[in-house]
Design a protein around this motif. Structure first.
Motif, mmCIF file in Angstrom:
data_model
loop_
_atom_site.group_PDB
_atom_site.id
_atom_site.type_symbol
_atom_site.label_atom_id
_atom_site.label_comp_id
_atom_site.label_asym_id
_atom_site.label_seq_id
_atom_site.Cartn_x
_atom_site.Cartn_y
_atom_site.Cartn_z
ATOM 1 N N VAL A 124 -0.647 4.907 3.681
ATOM 2 C CA VAL A 124 -1.552 4.682 4.802
ATOM 3 C C VAL A 124 -1.536 5.969 5.607
ATOM 4 C CG1 VAL A 124 -1.955 3.380 6.917
ATOM 5 C CG2 VAL A 124 -1.104 2.212 4.871
ATOM 6 N N ASN A 173 -6.815 1.458 5.301
ATOM 7 C CA ASN A 173 -5.955 0.604 4.485
ATOM 8 C C ASN A 173 -5.124 -0.403 5.255
ATOM 9 O OD1 ASN A 173 -5.788 3.531 2.853
ATOM 10 N ND2 ASN A 173 -6.284 1.736 1.649
ATOM 11 N N ASP A 233 -11.666 -5.075 -4.991
ATOM 12 C CA ASP A 233 -10.522 -4.607 -4.225
ATOM 13 C C ASP A 233 -9.871 -5.805 -3.547
ATOM 14 O OD1 ASP A 233 -11.042 -2.001 -4.954
ATOM 15 O OD2 ASP A 233 -12.096 -1.505 -3.097
ATOM 16 N N SER A 279 -6.760 -2.645 -0.238
ATOM 17 C CA SER A 279 -6.749 -1.623 -1.288
ATOM 18 C C SER A 279 -8.028 -0.793 -1.295
ATOM 19 C CB SER A 279 -6.544 -2.258 -2.666
ATOM 20 O OG SER A 279 -7.659 -3.053 -3.020
ATOM 21 N N LEU A 283 -3.440 -5.604 4.821
ATOM 22 C CA LEU A 283 -3.389 -4.473 3.908
ATOM 23 C C LEU A 283 -4.608 -4.565 3.019
ATOM 24 C CD1 LEU A 283 -0.453 -5.024 4.872
ATOM 25 C CD2 LEU A 283 0.290 -4.100 2.688
ATOM 26 N N ILE A 299 0.883 -1.173 0.000
ATOM 27 C CA ILE A 299 0.000 0.000 0.000
ATOM 28 C C ILE A 299 0.912 1.212 0.000
ATOM 29 C CG2 ILE A 299 -1.703 1.331 1.321
ATOM 30 C CD1 ILE A 299 -2.951 -1.136 0.221
ATOM 31 N N ASN A 332 -7.230 -7.641 -0.505
ATOM 32 C CA ASN A 332 -6.623 -7.521 0.812
ATOM 33 C C ASN A 332 -5.641 -8.674 0.985
ATOM 34 O OD1 ASN A 332 -7.819 -9.774 2.367
ATOM 35 N ND2 ASN A 332 -9.727 -8.660 2.042
#
Length: 144
Positions: free
Chosen positions: A56, A88, A115, A109, A107, A53, A117
């Motif tokens: 954050v 995030n 999306d 998105s 994490l 990511i 993770n």
């Protein structure tokens, strides 16, 4: 785990064991938006999977350092799961046998279909190692 100075004034924090296949989480590229908000990038690595990511955002009210300080203070253990998170990044902590803290780093998105993770779990000794992680996190976040 280690706090590494990449260039003068810029540090990164790596939480986890060393080794090519060992799960680890890296916090880096810290920047301050204003006196109340800062941001950093996070990368999670485990068994050939790498998630990242780029930004954050955390505020002083999010109490990320306080969460880790509480884990360090409770080195004798606790029941259930403790959770810190924002949009995030979510960190879960459970106390396990042998005096270890299992930190799940998720994490994300986003929150919409499609999306992604990714969760990586690092294992930290509940005493001195957890105290060191909490102190290094404060240093990384510039809260010393």
């Amino acid at each position: 785990m280690s706090l590494i100075e990449v260039v003068p004034g810029q540090v990164e924090l790596v939480v986890g064991r060393s080794g090519a296949l060992a799960p680890s989480v890296r916090l880096f590229d810290w920047s301050r938006a204003d006196e109340y908000e800062f941001a950093f990038a996070v990368e999670a690595i485990d068994d050939g999977v790498r998630a990242r990511i780029e930004s954050v955002t955390v505020t002083v009210w999010d109490n990320m350092s306080e969460f880790f300080d509480g884990l360090a203070r409770d080195f004798r253990g606790w029941e259930g799961e403790r959770v810190w998170g924002n949009n995030n990044l979510v960190v879960t902590a459970t106390f396990g046998s042998g005096g270890h803290v299992y930190l799940g780093w998720t994490l994300r998105s986003g929150f919409f279909p499609g999306d992604w993770n990714c969760t990586v779990t690092t294992v930290i000794e509940a005493g001195e190692e957890m105290t060191a992680v909490a102190a290094e996190l404060r240093a990384f976040l510039r809260e010393e």
